[in-house]
Design a protein around this motif. Structure first.
Motif, PDB file in Angstrom:
ATOM      1  N   MET A   1      21.452 -16.908  -0.842  1.00 27.41           N
ATOM      2  CA  MET A   1      22.570 -16.366  -0.099  1.00 27.41           C
ATOM      3  C   MET A   1      22.497 -14.687   0.260  1.00 27.41           C
ATOM      4  O   MET A   1      21.504 -14.544   0.167  1.00 27.41           O
ATOM      5  CB  MET A   1      23.611 -16.089  -1.499  1.00 27.41           C
ATOM      6  CG  MET A   1      24.748 -15.613  -1.366  1.00 27.41           C
ATOM      7  SD  MET A   1      25.982 -15.393  -2.714  1.00 27.41           S
ATOM      8  CE  MET A   1      26.554 -16.856  -2.943  1.00 27.41           C
ATOM      9  N   LYS A   2      23.418 -14.125   1.396  1.00 34.54           N
ATOM     10  CA  LYS A   2      23.749 -13.029   2.496  1.00 34.54           C
ATOM     11  C   LYS A   2      23.545 -12.547   1.122  1.00 34.54           C
ATOM     12  O   LYS A   2      24.693 -12.879   0.689  1.00 34.54           O
ATOM     13  CB  LYS A   2      24.487 -13.681   3.777  1.00 34.54           C
ATOM     14  CG  LYS A   2      23.787 -12.504   4.273  1.00 34.54           C
ATOM     15  CD  LYS A   2      25.339 -12.168   5.558  1.00 34.54           C
ATOM     16  CE  LYS A   2      26.569 -12.046   5.090  1.00 34.54           C
ATOM     17  NZ  LYS A   2      27.227 -11.571   6.234  1.00 34.54           N
ATOM     18  N   TRP A  10      15.384  -6.646   4.187  1.00 38.73           N
ATOM     19  CA  TRP A  10      14.609  -7.174   6.225  1.00 38.73           C
ATOM     20  C   TRP A  10      14.606  -6.505   7.028  1.00 38.73           C
ATOM     21  O   TRP A  10      13.450  -6.645   7.626  1.00 38.73           O
ATOM     22  CB  TRP A  10      15.848  -8.792   5.144  1.00 38.73           C
ATOM     23  CG  TRP A  10      15.022  -9.680   4.472  1.00 38.73           C
ATOM     24  CD1 TRP A  10      14.949 -10.304   3.559  1.00 38.73           C
ATOM     25  CD2 TRP A  10      13.177 -10.423   4.306  1.00 38.73           C
ATOM     26  NE1 TRP A  10      14.836 -11.031   3.195  1.00 38.73           N
ATOM     27  CE2 TRP A  10      13.073 -11.119   3.347  1.00 38.73           C
ATOM     28  CE3 TRP A  10      11.695 -10.022   5.289  1.00 38.73           C
ATOM     29  CZ2 TRP A  10      11.996 -11.247   2.851  1.00 38.73           C
ATOM     30  CZ3 TRP A  10      11.466 -10.420   4.421  1.00 38.73           C
ATOM     31  CH2 TRP A  10      11.279 -11.049   3.978  1.00 38.73           C
ATOM     32  N   TYR A  19       5.112  -9.050  10.149  1.00 42.62           N
ATOM     33  CA  TYR A  19       4.381 -10.640   9.852  1.00 42.62           C
ATOM     34  C   TYR A  19       3.758  -9.905  11.754  1.00 42.62           C
ATOM     35  O   TYR A  19       2.677 -11.126  12.160  1.00 42.62           O
ATOM     36  CB  TYR A  19       5.361 -11.554  10.278  1.00 42.62           C
ATOM     37  CG  TYR A  19       6.094 -11.996   8.778  1.00 42.62           C
ATOM     38  CD1 TYR A  19       5.439 -12.422   7.508  1.00 42.62           C
ATOM     39  CD2 TYR A  19       6.932 -12.029   8.783  1.00 42.62           C
ATOM     40  CE1 TYR A  19       5.513 -12.912   7.121  1.00 42.62           C
ATOM     41  CE2 TYR A  19       7.784 -12.562   7.768  1.00 42.62           C
ATOM     42  CZ  TYR A  19       7.119 -12.882   6.698  1.00 42.62           C
ATOM     43  OH  TYR A  19       7.097 -13.159   5.733  1.00 42.62           O
ATOM     44  N   GLY A  51      13.072 -15.630  10.449  1.00 43.23           N
ATOM     45  CA  GLY A  51      12.083 -13.959  10.886  1.00 43.23           C
ATOM     46  C   GLY A  51      12.338 -13.966  11.963  1.00 43.23           C
ATOM     47  O   GLY A  51      12.924 -14.493  13.289  1.00 43.23           O
ATOM     48  N   ARG A  54       6.602 -15.625  13.241  1.00 44.16           N
ATOM     49  CA  ARG A  54       5.904 -15.541  13.036  1.00 44.16           C
ATOM     50  C   ARG A  54       5.065 -17.712  13.471  1.00 44.16           C
ATOM     51  O   ARG A  54       4.847 -18.337  13.388  1.00 44.16           O
ATOM     52  CB  ARG A  54       5.107 -15.239  12.193  1.00 44.16           C
ATOM     53  CG  ARG A  54       4.602 -15.463  11.299  1.00 44.16           C
ATOM     54  CD  ARG A  54       3.932 -15.356   9.855  1.00 44.16           C
ATOM     55  NE  ARG A  54       4.840 -16.053   8.802  1.00 44.16           N
ATOM     56  CZ  ARG A  54       4.739 -16.211   7.438  1.00 44.16           C
ATOM     57  NH1 ARG A  54       3.902 -16.234   7.402  1.00 44.16           N
ATOM     58  NH2 ARG A  54       5.518 -16.539   6.613  1.00 44.16           N
ATOM     59  N   ASN A  69      18.383 -19.617  13.168  1.00 42.55           N
ATOM     60  CA  ASN A  69      19.042 -18.781  12.157  1.00 42.55           C
ATOM     61  C   ASN A  69      18.396 -17.463  11.492  1.00 42.55           C
ATOM     62  O   ASN A  69      17.594 -17.665  10.774  1.00 42.55           O
ATOM     63  CB  ASN A  69      20.748 -18.890  11.851  1.00 42.55           C
ATOM     64  CG  ASN A  69      20.867 -18.918  10.930  1.00 42.55           C
ATOM     65  OD1 ASN A  69      19.630 -19.045   9.859  1.00 42.55           O
ATOM     66  ND2 ASN A  69      21.795 -19.191  10.129  1.00 42.55           N
ATOM     67  N   ASP A  70      19.003 -16.060  10.825  1.00 44.48           N
ATOM     68  CA  ASP A  70      17.876 -15.569  10.329  1.00 44.48           C
ATOM     69  C   ASP A  70      19.254 -14.446   9.882  1.00 44.48           C
ATOM     70  O   ASP A  70      20.063 -13.858  10.942  1.00 44.48           O
ATOM     71  CB  ASP A  70      17.095 -14.628  10.748  1.00 44.48           C
ATOM     72  CG  ASP A  70      16.170 -13.963   9.771  1.00 44.48           C
ATOM     73  OD1 ASP A  70      15.310 -14.294   9.147  1.00 44.48           O
ATOM     74  OD2 ASP A  70      16.562 -13.321   8.890  1.00 44.48           O
ATOM     75  N   ILE A  71      19.192 -13.442   8.992  1.00 41.44           N
ATOM     76  CA  ILE A  71      20.563 -12.953   8.372  1.00 41.44           C
ATOM     77  C   ILE A  71      20.022 -10.955   8.991  1.00 41.44           C
ATOM     78  O   ILE A  71      20.746 -10.820   8.969  1.00 41.44           O
ATOM     79  CB  ILE A  71      20.352 -12.592   7.102  1.00 41.44           C
ATOM     80  CG1 ILE A  71      19.493 -12.571   5.775  1.00 41.44           C
ATOM     81  CG2 ILE A  71      21.733 -13.594   6.279  1.00 41.44           C
ATOM     82  CD1 ILE A  71      19.326 -11.938   4.363  1.00 41.44           C
ATOM     83  N   PHE A  93      22.243 -18.787   6.032  1.00 45.53           N
ATOM     84  CA  PHE A  93      22.445 -19.931   5.780  1.00 45.53           C
ATOM     85  C   PHE A  93      23.394 -21.215   5.140  1.00 45.53           C
ATOM     86  O   PHE A  93      23.925 -21.694   6.125  1.00 45.53           O
ATOM     87  CB  PHE A  93      21.074 -20.159   4.949  1.00 45.53           C
ATOM     88  CG  PHE A  93      20.247 -22.106   4.405  1.00 45.53           C
ATOM     89  CD1 PHE A  93      20.595 -23.096   5.893  1.00 45.53           C
ATOM     90  CD2 PHE A  93      20.430 -22.057   3.564  1.00 45.53           C
ATOM     91  CE1 PHE A  93      20.087 -24.075   5.282  1.00 45.53           C
ATOM     92  CE2 PHE A  93      20.847 -23.783   3.052  1.00 45.53           C
ATOM     93  CZ  PHE A  93      20.493 -24.695   4.019  1.00 45.53           C
ATOM     94  N   GLN A 109       9.859 -20.313   3.274  1.00 48.05           N
ATOM     95  CA  GLN A 109      10.202 -19.035   3.070  1.00 48.05           C
ATOM     96  C   GLN A 109      11.396 -18.524   2.621  1.00 48.05           C
ATOM     97  O   GLN A 109      11.414 -17.309   2.299  1.00 48.05           O
ATOM     98  CB  GLN A 109       9.259 -17.728   3.249  1.00 48.05           C
ATOM     99  CG  GLN A 109       7.141 -18.737   2.294  1.00 48.05           C
ATOM    100  CD  GLN A 109       6.202 -17.766   3.823  1.00 48.05           C
ATOM    101  OE1 GLN A 109       5.305 -18.271   3.912  1.00 48.05           O
ATOM    102  NE2 GLN A 109       6.381 -16.570   3.255  1.00 48.05           N
ATOM    103  N   HIS A 113      14.893 -16.743  -2.273  1.00 49.26           N
ATOM    104  CA  HIS A 113      16.064 -15.957  -1.552  1.00 49.26           C
ATOM    105  C   HIS A 113      17.013 -15.996  -2.245  1.00 49.26           C
ATOM    106  O   HIS A 113      18.208 -16.771  -1.276  1.00 49.26           O
ATOM    107  CB  HIS A 113      16.114 -15.244   0.184  1.00 49.26           C
ATOM    108  CG  HIS A 113      14.768 -14.599   0.330  1.00 49.26           C
ATOM    109  ND1 HIS A 113      14.071 -13.871  -0.279  1.00 49.26           N
ATOM    110  CD2 HIS A 113      13.565 -15.615   1.016  1.00 49.26           C
ATOM    111  CE1 HIS A 113      12.843 -13.316   0.326  1.00 49.26           C
ATOM    112  NE2 HIS A 113      12.983 -14.410   0.635  1.00 49.26           N
TER     113      HIS A 113
END
Ligand SMILES: C[S@@+](CC[C@H](N)C(=O)[O-])C[C@H]1O[C@@H](n2cnc3c(N)ncnc32)[C@H](O)[C@@H]1O
Length: 226
Positions: A1-2, A10, A19, A51, A54, A69-71, A93, A109, A113
């Protein structure tokens, strides 16, 4: 969850070089092998929490057709600067929508979260976004990790998992979950069959302690036609 705190933490971590010096995890090779064997490399897959690339970049370089996607907008910008053609966007997500279910979902990974949410909703969302017979790739924190940063225990699950709140370090203020094997089995056994059985990777830290990640590859069982 965001959560705004997670996003800020992050963004800061990626600005600080998160990374930059790290190679892809070895699991990437197994993922490419399974997706290729299942003849899904030309079908659309989804990698939430991608992310700054990587693992995402070696996967698309191996020919996988992936959206991500990524926050963290910093992570997405860094990934785009390395691979302008990558189909990645800033997003959560749990609120992600797709016109057509994905043939495979790669979660590396991310499912630790939880922040203010539950682990169950992450697996529910996976089932929702994945097509019948689709592949679910999971790499996630194990309960056998030696937690190095100062933290408090928030919740222990009946299957032996643990949610903690970090009180120091890069993830200060965030809630993170460490899974037991039984917990992963109970969250997946009804709807998934096993392609690559659950295994653990031990990652040593420089102070002699170690981080541990579960890895597994599953297939969503076709839903019975009613
Ligand atoms: C431990 S990093 C792993 C990044 C990448 N999967 C890798 O292996 O290099 C977790 C990533 O998940 C992202 N994240 C956390 N919660 C998220 C959410 N609810 N939706 C999408 N991304 C999220 C973070 O911004 C971070 O980039």
């Amino acid at each position: 969850m965001k959560s705004n705190l997670a996003m800020t933490n992050w963004d800061r971590a990626y600005k600080d070089g998160k990374y930059d010096q790290e190679k892809p995890v070895k699991f990437v090779e197994d993922i490419v092998n399974v997706i290729t064997k299942e003849k899904l490399q030309n079908k659309l897959g989804f990698y939430p929490g991608c992310g700054n690339g990587r693992n995402f970049i070696p996967l698309i370089d191996a020919g996988l057709k992936l959206e991500g996607n990524d926050i963290s907008s910093v992570a997405v910008d860094q990934l785009k600067s390395k691979r302008p053609e990558a189909v990645v966007s800033v997003g959560d997500f749990l609120t992600h929508k797709t016109a057509k279910p994905y043939k495979y979902i790669i979660s590396l990974q991310l499912f630790q979260h939880t922040n203010n949410g539950s682990i169950e909703e992450l697996f529910k969302k996976t089932r929702e976004l994945l097509s019948s017979g689709g592949i679910f790739v999971l790499r996630v924190n194990s309960i056998h990790t030696q937690i190095a940063e100062k933290h408090k225990v928030i919740k222990e699950t009946k299957e032996g998992g643990l949610s903690i709140g970090y009180e120091s370090g890069q993830k200060k203020g965030q809630t993170i979950h460490f899974y037991s094997a039984e917990e992963i089995h109970s969250l997946t056994r009804k709807d998934f069959s096993i392609i690559l059985p659950l295994r653990e990777e031990f990652i040593p830290r420089s102070d002699g302690t170690y981080w541990v990640q579960w890895e597994t590859i599953l297939e969503k069982r076709p839903q019975p036609v009613l």
